[in-house]
Scaffold this motif. Structure first.
Motif, PDB file in Angstrom:
ATOM      1  N   SER A  97      81.107  86.790  32.467  1.00  0.00           N
ATOM      2  CA  SER A  97      79.977  86.318  31.668  1.00  0.00           C
ATOM      3  C   SER A  97      78.931  85.614  32.529  1.00  0.00           C
ATOM      4  N   VAL A  98      79.171  85.533  33.844  1.00  0.00           N
ATOM      5  CA  VAL A  98      78.261  84.821  34.748  1.00  0.00           C
ATOM      6  C   VAL A  98      76.922  85.542  34.816  1.00  0.00           C
ATOM      7  N   LEU A  99      75.865  84.785  34.568  1.00  0.00           N
ATOM      8  CA  LEU A  99      74.504  85.323  34.634  1.00  0.00           C
ATOM      9  C   LEU A  99      73.726  84.790  35.830  1.00  0.00           C
ATOM     10  N   LEU A 100      74.202  83.681  36.393  1.00  0.00           N
ATOM     11  CA  LEU A 100      73.527  83.082  37.550  1.00  0.00           C
ATOM     12  C   LEU A 100      74.589  82.597  38.524  1.00  0.00           C
ATOM     13  N   GLU A 101      74.562  83.125  39.748  1.00  0.00           N
ATOM     14  CA  GLU A 101      75.500  82.749  40.811  1.00  0.00           C
ATOM     15  C   GLU A 101      74.725  82.039  41.904  1.00  0.00           C
ATOM     16  N   ILE A 102      75.180  80.838  42.254  1.00  0.00           N
ATOM     17  CA  ILE A 102      74.491  80.010  43.252  1.00  0.00           C
ATOM     18  C   ILE A 102      75.468  79.665  44.359  1.00  0.00           C
ATOM     19  N   GLN A 103      75.099  79.969  45.583  1.00  0.00           N
ATOM     20  CA  GLN A 103      75.915  79.634  46.744  1.00  0.00           C
ATOM     21  C   GLN A 103      75.121  78.672  47.623  1.00  0.00           C
ATOM     22  N   THR A 104      75.617  77.452  47.791  1.00  0.00           N
ATOM     23  CA  THR A 104      74.913  76.467  48.609  1.00  0.00           C
ATOM     24  C   THR A 104      75.328  76.617  50.068  1.00  0.00           C
ATOM     25  N   LEU A 105      74.369  76.349  50.959  1.00  0.00           N
ATOM     26  CA  LEU A 105      74.554  76.614  52.390  1.00  0.00           C
ATOM     27  C   LEU A 105      74.292  75.379  53.244  1.00  0.00           C
ATOM     28  N   GLY A 106      74.551  74.187  52.687  1.00  0.00           N
ATOM     29  CA  GLY A 106      74.357  72.959  53.440  1.00  0.00           C
ATOM     30  C   GLY A 106      72.909  72.758  53.836  1.00  0.00           C
ATOM     31  N   GLN A 107      72.677  72.439  55.104  1.00  0.00           N
ATOM     32  CA  GLN A 107      71.328  72.162  55.588  1.00  0.00           C
ATOM     33  C   GLN A 107      70.420  73.394  55.545  1.00  0.00           C
ATOM     34  N   HIS A 108      71.023  74.571  55.355  1.00  0.00           N
ATOM     35  CA  HIS A 108      70.239  75.803  55.301  1.00  0.00           C
ATOM     36  C   HIS A 108      69.773  76.139  53.886  1.00  0.00           C
ATOM     37  N   GLY A 109      70.063  75.278  52.924  1.00  0.00           N
ATOM     38  CA  GLY A 109      69.581  75.494  51.566  1.00  0.00           C
ATOM     39  C   GLY A 109      70.600  76.178  50.681  1.00  0.00           C
ATOM     40  N   LEU A 110      70.171  77.217  50.015  1.00  0.00           N
ATOM     41  CA  LEU A 110      71.069  77.957  49.132  1.00  0.00           C
ATOM     42  C   LEU A 110      70.543  79.382  48.956  1.00  0.00           C
TER      43      LEU A 110
ATOM     44  N   GLN B  92      63.434  69.126  53.831  1.00  0.00           N
ATOM     45  CA  GLN B  92      63.819  68.273  54.951  1.00  0.00           C
ATOM     46  C   GLN B  92      63.751  66.806  54.533  1.00  0.00           C
ATOM     47  N   SER B  93      64.794  66.062  54.845  1.00  0.00           N
ATOM     48  CA  SER B  93      64.826  64.640  54.500  1.00  0.00           C
ATOM     49  C   SER B  93      64.146  63.833  55.589  1.00  0.00           C
ATOM     50  N   ILE B  94      63.326  62.880  55.162  1.00  0.00           N
ATOM     51  CA  ILE B  94      62.629  62.055  56.152  1.00  0.00           C
ATOM     52  C   ILE B  94      63.501  60.905  56.637  1.00  0.00           C
ATOM     53  N   ARG B  95      64.583  60.645  55.921  1.00  0.00           N
ATOM     54  CA  ARG B  95      65.494  59.581  56.363  1.00  0.00           C
ATOM     55  C   ARG B  95      66.905  59.956  55.925  1.00  0.00           C
ATOM     56  N   LEU B  96      67.667  60.504  56.839  1.00  0.00           N
ATOM     57  CA  LEU B  96      69.004  60.969  56.517  1.00  0.00           C
ATOM     58  C   LEU B  96      70.007  59.835  56.683  1.00  0.00           C
ATOM     59  N   GLU B  97      70.560  59.390  55.546  1.00  0.00           N
ATOM     60  CA  GLU B  97      71.569  58.341  55.560  1.00  0.00           C
ATOM     61  C   GLU B  97      72.961  58.885  55.258  1.00  0.00           C
ATOM     62  N   ASP B  98      73.035  59.868  54.364  1.00  0.00           N
ATOM     63  CA  ASP B  98      74.336  60.392  53.948  1.00  0.00           C
ATOM     64  C   ASP B  98      74.096  61.626  53.083  1.00  0.00           C
ATOM     65  N   THR B  99      74.854  62.682  53.312  1.00  0.00           N
ATOM     66  CA  THR B  99      74.686  63.896  52.514  1.00  0.00           C
ATOM     67  C   THR B  99      75.657  63.967  51.335  1.00  0.00           C
ATOM     68  N   CYS B 100      76.581  63.028  51.247  1.00  0.00           N
ATOM     69  CA  CYS B 100      77.583  63.068  50.185  1.00  0.00           C
ATOM     70  C   CYS B 100      76.922  63.038  48.807  1.00  0.00           C
TER      71      CYS B 100
ATOM     72  N   SER C  40      67.692  66.465  48.237  1.00  0.00           N
ATOM     73  CA  SER C  40      67.022  65.892  49.399  1.00  0.00           C
ATOM     74  C   SER C  40      66.798  64.392  49.220  1.00  0.00           C
ATOM     75  N   TRP C  41      66.376  64.008  48.034  1.00  0.00           N
ATOM     76  CA  TRP C  41      66.156  62.577  47.753  1.00  0.00           C
ATOM     77  C   TRP C  41      67.439  61.792  47.949  1.00  0.00           C
ATOM     78  N   ASN C  42      68.563  62.352  47.521  1.00  0.00           N
ATOM     79  CA  ASN C  42      69.834  61.640  47.592  1.00  0.00           C
ATOM     80  C   ASN C  42      70.277  61.365  49.017  1.00  0.00           C
ATOM     81  N   THR C  43      69.878  62.189  49.983  1.00  0.00           N
ATOM     82  CA  THR C  43      70.321  61.991  51.360  1.00  0.00           C
ATOM     83  C   THR C  43      69.729  60.740  51.991  1.00  0.00           C
ATOM     84  N   ARG C  44      68.810  60.104  51.303  1.00  0.00           N
ATOM     85  CA  ARG C  44      68.176  58.896  51.827  1.00  0.00           C
ATOM     86  C   ARG C  44      69.014  57.637  51.574  1.00  0.00           C
TER      87      ARG C  44
END
Length: 348
Positions: A207-220, A240-248, A290-294
């Motif tokens: 039933s999947v209509l949208l499949e999304i594969q995330t690729l880390g720093q390379h996007g998705l 691109q994050s202007i201030r990378l504090e954490d990607t979690c 991206s905002w969250n990585t700050r």
């Protein structure tokens, strides 16, 4: 659901207490709700949704901290203590620098003090189905990141009620459950580092209509099935994050942003969207990621600013701006710790 009502999201899966050990060894340990499901539902509540986590919290110190944190964000706690209750999972996140000086993190499922294992995830049971199912008539979304018979039953019920079902596996678990989940879910999202290939999920009786594969720093990248036709993969670069504090937690922000844009109108609204709608929603999700990585921690930014400041900064990211972020102290209520259930000492 009327247009004046907040959309409702129900979710079952990993809802944990995160203990975040930041880069500064002298800074207090931060504690807040974590786990993919816990983060996604908290973020949706932050964005104005009515979020209903389905969990088995038993009143231990970790669950009290999680419940207090969820309540802070107006998450609905009606089904957070379903029988049979159990210990709330505790996850320790350590943030350190890699050899190049960039922040990196790892997760610990054992007490740093005594080395004994901390509580792990336990799936909901049929008892939760009996309690929750009658209350999902107006659900726009059902989210799951773990699988069990009870979760699949609730997801199917939500789908039958007109909700969009989102499945975000961390790995292929029980093959039968996984195959069944693909027959229920409408959106499948997974990280390539955890699940390199989910299979040919847009074919057959899926039933999947949208499949999304995330690729880390390379996007998705994503692909969809529209009017029975499977579209090719479409790549999308990350902001691109202007201030990378954490990607979690950035993947959880991306998920919540996608849900917010695609699924507020339930399956009826989602089914009317095409490539442009998908692209807009995924762009918004990437902006939130991206905002969250700050900030340190999976949802650190939520404790650091007002919602209007958040909106302004995300808007700036989406428009390609590089606006700086003023430093702000986190609210004190994220510094509470809990005793390790294994040894009685502080869990971090």
């Amino acid at each position: 659901m009327t247009s004046n009502e907040a959309p409702e999201a129900f979710g079952a899966g990993l809802i944990a207490l995160d203990l975040v050990l930041g880069m500064d060894p002298d800074a207090p340990v931060k504690s807040w709700t974590g786990g993919t499901c816990g983060n996604v539902l908290s973020i949706l509540a932050f964005l104005g949704w009515k979020s209903f986590p389905i969990a088995r919290m038993n009143g231990d110190a970790a669950s009290k901290r999680v419940l207090a944190d969820l309540a802070k964000w107006d998450v609905q706690l009606d089904f957070a203590q379903c029988e049979p209750t159990g210990h709330t999972p505790i996850i320790v996140q350590q943030i350190k620098s890699d050899p190049d000086g960039n922040p990196t993190h790892k997760f610990l499922w054992a007490c740093p003090s005594c080395g004994k294992h901390l509580p792990r995830f336990k799936a909901i049971t049929q008892a939760a189905v009996d309690v929750v199912a009658p209350h999902m008539e107006n659900a726009s979304v059902f989210f799951m990141d773990r699988l069990s018979r009870a979760m699949l039953t609730l997801a199917k019920q939500a789908s039958d009620n007109g909700a969009v079902v989102i499945f975000e596996p961390s790995a292929k678990s029980d093959p039968k459950h996984f195959a069944e989940a693909l027959k229920i879910a409408h959106i499948l999202k997974y990280a390539d580092e955890r699940l390199a290939d989910a299979g040919d999920v847009l074919n057959g009786d899926s039933s999947v209509l949208l499949e999304i594969q995330t690729l880390g720093q390379h996007g998705l990248r994503y692909r969809s099935k529209t009017d029975g036709t499977i579209q090719p993969w479409t790549p999308m670069s990350a902001f691109q994050s202007i201030r990378l504090e954490d990607t979690c937690g950035s993947g959880d922000w991306c998920t919540a942003g996608i849900i917010h844009k695609l699924a507020a109108g339930g399956f009826e609204g989602f089914s009317k969207l095409g490539p442009d709608g998908f692209s807009e929603a995924l762009t918004f999700g990437q902006g939130l990621a991206s905002w969250n990585t700050r900030f340190e921690g999976a949802r650190g930014g939520m404790y650091s600013m007002t919602f209007s400041e958040f909106e302004e900064q995300v808007s700036d990211i989406l428009s390609g701006g590089v606006q700086g972020i003023p430093e702000k102290p986190m609210s004190k209520d994220v510094q509470e710790l809990v005793d390790c259930p294994a040894c009685g000492s502080r869990a971090a």
